[in-house]
Write a protein that holds these residues in place. Structure first.
Motif, PDB file in Angstrom:
ATOM      1  N   ASN A 154       0.864  -1.178   0.000  1.00  0.00           N
ATOM      2  CA  ASN A 154       0.000   0.000   0.000  1.00  0.00           C
ATOM      3  C   ASN A 154       0.905   1.233   0.000  1.00  0.00           C
ATOM      4  OD1 ASN A 154       0.436  -0.746   2.893  1.00  0.00           O
ATOM      5  ND2 ASN A 154      -0.716   1.122   3.284  1.00  0.00           N
ATOM      6  N   CYS A 183      -3.335   4.237  -1.209  1.00  0.00           N
ATOM      7  CA  CYS A 183      -4.291   4.324  -0.103  1.00  0.00           C
ATOM      8  C   CYS A 183      -4.147   5.691   0.557  1.00  0.00           C
ATOM      9  CB  CYS A 183      -3.994   3.203   0.912  1.00  0.00           C
ATOM     10  SG  CYS A 183      -5.077   3.245   2.351  1.00  0.00           S
ATOM     11  N   ASN A 184      -5.274   6.320   0.850  1.00  0.00           N
ATOM     12  CA  ASN A 184      -5.274   7.663   1.442  1.00  0.00           C
ATOM     13  C   ASN A 184      -5.704   7.646   2.908  1.00  0.00           C
ATOM     14  OD1 ASN A 184      -4.865  10.501   1.142  1.00  0.00           O
ATOM     15  ND2 ASN A 184      -7.073  10.800   1.041  1.00  0.00           N
ATOM     16  N   GLN A 185      -5.651   6.490   3.555  1.00  0.00           N
ATOM     17  CA  GLN A 185      -6.159   6.375   4.921  1.00  0.00           C
ATOM     18  C   GLN A 185      -5.187   6.824   6.002  1.00  0.00           C
ATOM     19  OE1 GLN A 185      -7.777   2.157   4.627  1.00  0.00           O
ATOM     20  NE2 GLN A 185      -9.266   3.189   5.930  1.00  0.00           N
ATOM     21  N   LYS A 202      -6.969   3.261  -6.105  1.00  0.00           N
ATOM     22  CA  LYS A 202      -6.907   3.598  -4.687  1.00  0.00           C
ATOM     23  C   LYS A 202      -8.010   2.848  -3.927  1.00  0.00           C
ATOM     24  CE  LYS A 202      -6.506   8.035  -4.040  1.00  0.00           C
ATOM     25  NZ  LYS A 202      -6.707   9.471  -3.690  1.00  0.00           N
ATOM     26  N   GLU A 257      -9.252   1.290   0.336  1.00  0.00           N
ATOM     27  CA  GLU A 257      -9.074   1.368   1.786  1.00  0.00           C
ATOM     28  C   GLU A 257      -8.575   0.022   2.292  1.00  0.00           C
ATOM     29  OE1 GLU A 257     -12.179   3.203   4.043  1.00  0.00           O
ATOM     30  OE2 GLU A 257     -12.250   4.913   2.658  1.00  0.00           O
ATOM     31  N   ASN A 289      -8.019  -0.526   5.794  1.00  0.00           N
ATOM     32  CA  ASN A 289      -8.495  -0.717   7.167  1.00  0.00           C
ATOM     33  C   ASN A 289      -9.922  -0.190   7.304  1.00  0.00           C
ATOM     34  OD1 ASN A 289      -6.028  -1.725   8.139  1.00  0.00           O
ATOM     35  ND2 ASN A 289      -5.294   0.284   8.767  1.00  0.00           N
ATOM     36  N   ASP A 328     -14.781   0.121   5.552  1.00  0.00           N
ATOM     37  CA  ASP A 328     -14.777   0.024   4.093  1.00  0.00           C
ATOM     38  C   ASP A 328     -13.522  -0.669   3.560  1.00  0.00           C
ATOM     39  OD1 ASP A 328     -17.274   1.282   3.795  1.00  0.00           O
ATOM     40  OD2 ASP A 328     -16.344   3.266   3.932  1.00  0.00           O
ATOM     41  N   ARG A 329     -12.885  -1.459   4.419  1.00  0.00           N
ATOM     42  CA  ARG A 329     -11.687  -2.199   4.005  1.00  0.00           C
ATOM     43  C   ARG A 329     -12.022  -3.047   2.781  1.00  0.00           C
ATOM     44  NH1 ARG A 329      -7.775  -4.472   8.009  1.00  0.00           N
ATOM     45  NH2 ARG A 329      -9.511  -4.299   9.449  1.00  0.00           N
ATOM     46  N   HIS A 330     -11.167  -2.960   1.777  1.00  0.00           N
ATOM     47  CA  HIS A 330     -11.355  -3.739   0.549  1.00  0.00           C
ATOM     48  C   HIS A 330     -11.276  -5.234   0.875  1.00  0.00           C
ATOM     49  CE1 HIS A 330     -10.535  -5.364  -3.442  1.00  0.00           C
ATOM     50  NE2 HIS A 330     -11.075  -4.243  -3.918  1.00  0.00           N
ATOM     51  N   ASP A 377      -4.844  -4.910  11.542  1.00  0.00           N
ATOM     52  CA  ASP A 377      -4.810  -3.744  10.670  1.00  0.00           C
ATOM     53  C   ASP A 377      -3.434  -3.455  10.097  1.00  0.00           C
ATOM     54  OD1 ASP A 377      -7.498  -3.269  11.039  1.00  0.00           O
ATOM     55  OD2 ASP A 377      -7.225  -1.528  12.353  1.00  0.00           O
TER      56      ASP A 377
END
Length: 162
Positions: A30, A63-65, A94, A96, A98, A101-103, A121
């Protein structure tokens, strides 16, 4: 559902899955463009160049988390990766890794424990999962493990099909 059956998208929106990489060792990472660990792109690209002809690929997953460190559009991410780090390995859309909405890909990957025996996580950007040529997740490396790390290199070499 196996890892290979989980639907994914390339950064440019085309459908794909890990089934497209069956027979290859894959280092799934990620990634983020505005992170203190972003310079790991250099080492990841070096791994790609070093092992690609032996049945290996890095697969980047923006990932933007984590601190909003991957805010860009698909086009901005692609341009940053190619112009700043010369990235030649594939990038996915892109997602998620965690939370609620974790993929589905990461729902399965996060069940894998790292070398210390800890699952759960993703800790931060640049967490790495090694996928064997048969499509099974075989190793997990936390974000601060660099692409040059001896244990990571040994794990990759052990999974190379050729």
């Amino acid at each position: 559902m196996t890892l290979a059956q989980i639907p994914l998208q390339t950064l440019d929106g085309r459908p794909t899955s890990l089934a497209d990489y069956t027979g290859k060792a894959v280092l799934l990472v990620n990634v983020a463009s505005k992170c203190g660990l972003t310079p790991q792109y250099t080492g990841l690209e070096q791994l790609q160049k070093q092992y690609a002809d032996r049945g290996f690929t890095v697969l980047g997953v923006p990932c933007n988390q984590f601190g909003g460190q991957e805010p860009g559009s698909a086009e901005e991410i692609q341009e940053f990766c190619s112009t700043t780090y010369g990235v030649s390995f594939p990038l996915l859309a892109k997602i998620e890794v965690n939370g609620a909405d974790r993929h589905p890909l990461y729902q399965q990957l996060t069940e894998l424990a790292d070398a210390a025996g800890e699952a759960g996580d993703v800790q931060w950007n640049f967490e790495k999962f090694l996928i064997a040529p048969d499509g099974s997740a075989v190793a997990r490396f936390r974000p601060r493990t660099t692409p040059e790390d001896a244990d990571l290199l040994a794990a990759i070499e052990a999974q190379l099909p050729a």
